[in-house]
Scaffold this motif. Structure first.
Motif, mmCIF file in Angstrom:
data_model
loop_
_atom_site.group_PDB
_atom_site.id
_atom_site.type_symbol
_atom_site.label_atom_id
_atom_site.label_comp_id
_atom_site.label_asym_id
_atom_site.label_seq_id
_atom_site.Cartn_x
_atom_site.Cartn_y
_atom_site.Cartn_z
ATOM 1 N N THR A 182 41.609 16.009 14.093
ATOM 2 C CA THR A 182 40.849 14.760 14.042
ATOM 3 C C THR A 182 39.351 15.060 14.054
ATOM 4 O O THR A 182 38.871 15.800 14.911
ATOM 5 C CB THR A 182 41.172 13.866 15.251
ATOM 6 N N ILE A 183 38.646 14.496 13.084
ATOM 7 C CA ILE A 183 37.191 14.535 13.068
ATOM 8 C C ILE A 183 36.711 13.153 13.510
ATOM 9 O O ILE A 183 36.975 12.154 12.849
ATOM 10 C CB ILE A 183 36.630 14.870 11.680
ATOM 11 N N SER A 184 36.027 13.115 14.632
ATOM 12 C CA SER A 184 35.606 11.845 15.223
ATOM 13 C C SER A 184 34.087 11.757 15.202
ATOM 14 O O SER A 184 33.402 12.732 15.507
ATOM 15 C CB SER A 184 36.132 11.748 16.661
ATOM 16 N N TYR A 185 33.584 10.580 14.829
ATOM 17 C CA TYR A 185 32.144 10.334 14.811
ATOM 18 C C TYR A 185 31.858 9.098 15.647
ATOM 19 O O TYR A 185 32.531 8.064 15.493
ATOM 20 C CB TYR A 185 31.658 10.125 13.375
ATOM 21 N N VAL A 186 30.891 9.195 16.555
ATOM 22 C CA VAL A 186 30.523 8.046 17.384
ATOM 23 C C VAL A 186 29.018 7.819 17.282
ATOM 24 O O VAL A 186 28.241 8.773 17.154
ATOM 25 C CB VAL A 186 30.938 8.234 18.857
ATOM 26 N N ALA A 187 28.616 6.550 17.345
ATOM 27 C CA ALA A 187 27.208 6.188 17.197
ATOM 28 C C ALA A 187 26.779 5.309 18.365
ATOM 29 O O ALA A 187 26.999 4.097 18.343
ATOM 30 C CB ALA A 187 26.983 5.468 15.876
ATOM 31 N N PRO A 188 26.177 5.898 19.400
ATOM 32 C CA PRO A 188 25.621 5.078 20.480
ATOM 33 C C PRO A 188 24.385 4.313 20.002
ATOM 34 O O PRO A 188 23.795 4.626 18.967
ATOM 35 C CB PRO A 188 25.241 6.109 21.549
ATOM 36 N N GLY A 189 23.978 3.321 20.806
ATOM 37 C CA GLY A 189 22.692 2.666 20.615
ATOM 38 C C GLY A 189 21.715 3.243 21.626
ATOM 39 O O GLY A 189 21.662 4.454 21.845
ATOM 40 N N GLY A 190 20.959 2.389 22.292
ATOM 41 C CA GLY A 190 20.067 2.853 23.341
ATOM 42 C C GLY A 190 20.855 3.277 24.570
ATOM 43 O O GLY A 190 21.729 2.539 25.027
ATOM 44 N N VAL A 191 20.557 4.450 25.092
ATOM 45 C CA VAL A 191 21.280 4.985 26.251
ATOM 46 C C VAL A 191 20.262 5.461 27.291
ATOM 47 O O VAL A 191 19.254 6.080 26.946
ATOM 48 C CB VAL A 191 22.213 6.153 25.858
ATOM 49 N N ASP A 192 20.547 5.178 28.542
ATOM 50 C CA ASP A 192 19.641 5.537 29.644
ATOM 51 C C ASP A 192 19.764 7.022 29.967
ATOM 52 O O ASP A 192 20.470 7.421 30.889
ATOM 53 C CB ASP A 192 19.979 4.694 30.877
ATOM 54 N N THR A 193 19.089 7.854 29.178
ATOM 55 C CA THR A 193 19.074 9.300 29.404
ATOM 56 C C THR A 193 17.625 9.792 29.376
ATOM 57 O O THR A 193 16.714 9.062 28.965
ATOM 58 C CB THR A 193 19.884 10.057 28.328
ATOM 59 N N PRO A 194 17.380 11.053 29.756
ATOM 60 C CA PRO A 194 16.005 11.589 29.744
ATOM 61 C C PRO A 194 15.492 11.980 28.368
ATOM 62 O O PRO A 194 14.373 12.487 28.269
ATOM 63 C CB PRO A 194 16.118 12.837 30.639
ATOM 64 N N ILE A 195 16.267 11.772 27.312
ATOM 65 C CA ILE A 195 15.866 12.265 25.997
ATOM 66 C C ILE A 195 14.544 11.660 25.533
ATOM 67 O O ILE A 195 13.793 12.282 24.773
ATOM 68 C CB ILE A 195 16.978 11.992 24.950
ATOM 69 N N TYR A 196 14.214 10.478 26.028
ATOM 70 C CA TYR A 196 12.979 9.813 25.607
ATOM 71 C C TYR A 196 11.754 10.481 26.225
ATOM 72 O O TYR A 196 10.716 10.617 25.578
ATOM 73 C CB TYR A 196 13.042 8.333 25.974
ATOM 74 N N GLN A 197 11.876 10.902 27.502
ATOM 75 C CA GLN A 197 10.779 11.639 28.137
ATOM 76 C C GLN A 197 10.710 13.080 27.630
ATOM 77 O O GLN A 197 9.644 13.681 27.567
ATOM 78 C CB GLN A 197 10.950 11.663 29.657
#
Length: 311
Positions: A182-197
């Motif tokens: 199985t090849i699975s693809y997921v697309a989150p929206g805005g997520v509360d993680t440190p990636i923005y900082q």
């Protein structure tokens, strides 16, 4: 199969922070054998200890830069040498750069593509043959709703995520002959993680997740619930579908709205920053955490609007 089973071998890239870290912590209580990969070993050791406490059957740390094909090959070889198989591979490593296309330095722009797009291609190059040889297993690629739309000031990230979505679709077609794979693809929206900082920033202000903001724990549960499920909906938020519809069906409306919305909803105008490459070119382990610190999205937008009105 909709979740890892006890004894499964689960490999996660980007496991030191954010969605990858949350996915490892969500899988651990299932009694799986976890293999954690990211660029910084110190952060991975902390996550491994958390996963041991949460009930993982075993944990293995393999420092890996997914943008380096040989490093990904060494990761897969290390997993097979210890466990002999891969049941689930979650490719969650990713970096972000803010700034107009011409303002982001070439090495930073290319660095985003190297990690996000070429990193997933490297993973596929070495993981897919293992799954096909087993005729079983799941490769889950974590994309983004931005891989389906356009946003101002994030061109490198958007281009990389559009490419990731295409890669996942290609892999799905190429492996349709193996019913156990199985090849699975997921697309989150805005997520509360440190990636923005942690992001590279040439915009002048720190980024923030646009509302509605999901927790990394929620995204992790959604990722794990799609393991082995053909045809599962890739968009992890209903609002993603609304945004995609606007982008495709009403482009003139979307284009008129997205600029002001992005400036108020996805940028923190109270946090000015000097230009910097963030963690794109090298890891910043001190910033690796499960959650970000952006605070309430509605309050953040209100503050941005007030700041704008005050000039």
């Amino acid at each position: 199969m909709s979740k890892p089973r006890p004894g499964d071998v689960v490999v996660i890239t980007g496991a030191s922070s954010g969605i990858g870290r949350a996915t490892a912590l969500a899988a651990a209580p299932e009694g799986v054998h976890l293999v954690l990969a990211a660029r910084g070993v110190g952060s991975l050791d902390l996550v491994a200890a958390e996963c041991d406490d949460a009930g993982a059957a075993s944990t293995m740390v393999v420092p890996t830069d997914v943008g380096d094909d040989r490093a990904v090959e060494a990761l897969v070889d290390a997993v097979l040498a210890r466990h002999g198989r891969i049941d689930v591979f979650v490719s969650a490593a990713g970096v972000v750069a803010y700034g107009r296309t011409e303002e982001v330095p070439q090495e930073v722009f290319d660095g985003v593509l190297r990690t996000n797009l070429l990193g997933n291609a490297n993973v596929a190059r070495h993981v897919v043959p293992v799954l096909r040889g087993q005729d079983s297993g799941t490769l889950t690629i974590v994309g983004s709703v931005i891989g389906h739309i356009a946003v101002p000031g994030m061109t490198a990230y958007a281009v990389s995520k559009w490419g990731v979505r295409s890669l996942a679709r290609q892999l799905k077609l190429e492996n349709a002959d193996k019913k156990g794979v199985t090849i699975s693809y997921v697309a989150p929206g805005g997520v509360d993680t440190p990636i923005y900082q942690q992001a590279a920033n040439y915009d002048g202000f720190e980024g923030r997740p646009p509302p509605p903001t999901a927790s990394p724990e929620r995204v992790a549960e959604q990722v794990l619930s799609r393991i082995g499920r053909e045809g599962a909906r890739p968009q992890l938020l209903l609002t993603n579908e609304v945004i995609r519809f606007g982008f495709s069906a009403l482009p003139f409306v979307y284009d008129a709205i997205i600029g002001p919305f992005f400036r108020h909803g996805a940028i923190d105008r109270l946090r000015p920053v000097e230009p910097h490459p963030g963690n794109v070119l090298a890891p910043k382990q001190s910033g690796n955490k499960l959650h970000g610190d952006q605070g309430n999205a509605v309050i953040g937008i209100a503050r941005n609007v007030l700041t704008h009105l005050r000039g």
